[in-house]
Design a protein around this motif. Structure first.
Motif, PDB file in Angstrom:
ATOM      1  N   GLN A  34       4.412  -5.654  -1.985  1.00 55.19           N
ATOM      2  CA  GLN A  34       3.764  -5.197  -3.213  1.00 55.19           C
ATOM      3  C   GLN A  34       3.749  -6.289  -4.270  1.00 55.19           C
ATOM      4  O   GLN A  34       2.753  -6.464  -4.981  1.00 55.19           O
ATOM      5  N   ARG A  38       0.442  -7.921  -6.033  1.00 57.79           N
ATOM      6  CA  ARG A  38       0.251  -7.979  -7.494  1.00 57.79           C
ATOM      7  C   ARG A  38      -0.065  -9.398  -7.942  1.00 57.79           C
ATOM      8  O   ARG A  38      -0.931  -9.618  -8.784  1.00 57.79           O
ATOM      9  N   ILE A  42      -4.466  -7.950  -5.567  1.00 53.25           N
ATOM     10  CA  ILE A  42      -4.946  -7.094  -4.481  1.00 53.25           C
ATOM     11  C   ILE A  42      -4.365  -5.702  -4.683  1.00 53.25           C
ATOM     12  O   ILE A  42      -3.198  -5.541  -5.015  1.00 53.25           O
ATOM     13  N   GLN A  43      -5.183  -4.673  -4.466  1.00 47.22           N
ATOM     14  CA  GLN A  43      -4.734  -3.299  -4.651  1.00 47.22           C
ATOM     15  C   GLN A  43      -3.805  -2.896  -3.515  1.00 47.22           C
ATOM     16  O   GLN A  43      -4.090  -3.116  -2.338  1.00 47.22           O
ATOM     17  N   TYR A  44      -2.678  -2.300  -3.875  1.00 52.33           N
ATOM     18  CA  TYR A  44      -1.710  -1.754  -2.908  1.00 52.33           C
ATOM     19  C   TYR A  44      -1.548  -0.280  -3.246  1.00 52.33           C
ATOM     20  O   TYR A  44      -1.020   0.067  -4.282  1.00 52.33           O
ATOM     21  N   ASN A  45      -2.050   0.587  -2.383  1.00 51.24           N
ATOM     22  CA  ASN A  45      -2.041   2.022  -2.660  1.00 51.24           C
ATOM     23  C   ASN A  45      -0.649   2.603  -2.459  1.00 51.24           C
ATOM     24  O   ASN A  45      -0.030   2.400  -1.419  1.00 51.24           O
ATOM     25  N   GLN A  52      -3.581   9.811  -2.563  1.00 51.29           N
ATOM     26  CA  GLN A  52      -4.301   8.777  -1.829  1.00 51.29           C
ATOM     27  C   GLN A  52      -5.544   9.345  -1.155  1.00 51.29           C
ATOM     28  O   GLN A  52      -6.608   8.727  -1.155  1.00 51.29           O
ATOM     29  N   SER A  55      -8.295   9.888  -3.689  1.00 57.12           N
ATOM     30  CA  SER A  55      -8.922   8.643  -4.125  1.00 57.12           C
ATOM     31  C   SER A  55      -9.905   8.126  -3.074  1.00 57.12           C
ATOM     32  O   SER A  55     -10.953   7.579  -3.420  1.00 57.12           O
ATOM     33  N   ARG A  59     -13.980   7.735  -3.650  1.00 65.96           N
ATOM     34  CA  ARG A  59     -14.631   6.462  -3.375  1.00 65.96           C
ATOM     35  C   ARG A  59     -15.792   6.626  -2.400  1.00 65.96           C
ATOM     36  O   ARG A  59     -16.867   6.044  -2.579  1.00 65.96           O
TER      37      ARG A  59
END
Length: 66
Positions: A34, A38, A42-45, A52, A55, A59
């Protein structure tokens, strides 16, 4: 139990980064992964399954409309 029954899908990124690592160790390296995400933007769900899933549905609906 959710992690075990879904094949540790909550650590899917770690699985792809370290395929030879035992699944029981994914939670140990997740904070480090993670942090790298950051640093690179980059997105880390994270979050509950419902959060989740919703989302993803939002999308899909957003991109399916013209």
């Amino acid at each position: 139990w959710f992690h075990v029954l879904t094949g540790h899908l909550s650590f899917q990124i770690e699985h792809h980064l370290f395929p030879d690592m035992p699944a029981k160790r994914y939670c140990e390296i997740a904070p480090k992964v993670q942090q790298v995400f950051r640093e690179h933007g980059i997105q880390y769900n994270t979050g509950s399954f419902l959060k989740q899933y919703s989302s993803v549905v939002k999308r899909i609906l957003r991109y399916s409309l013209p």
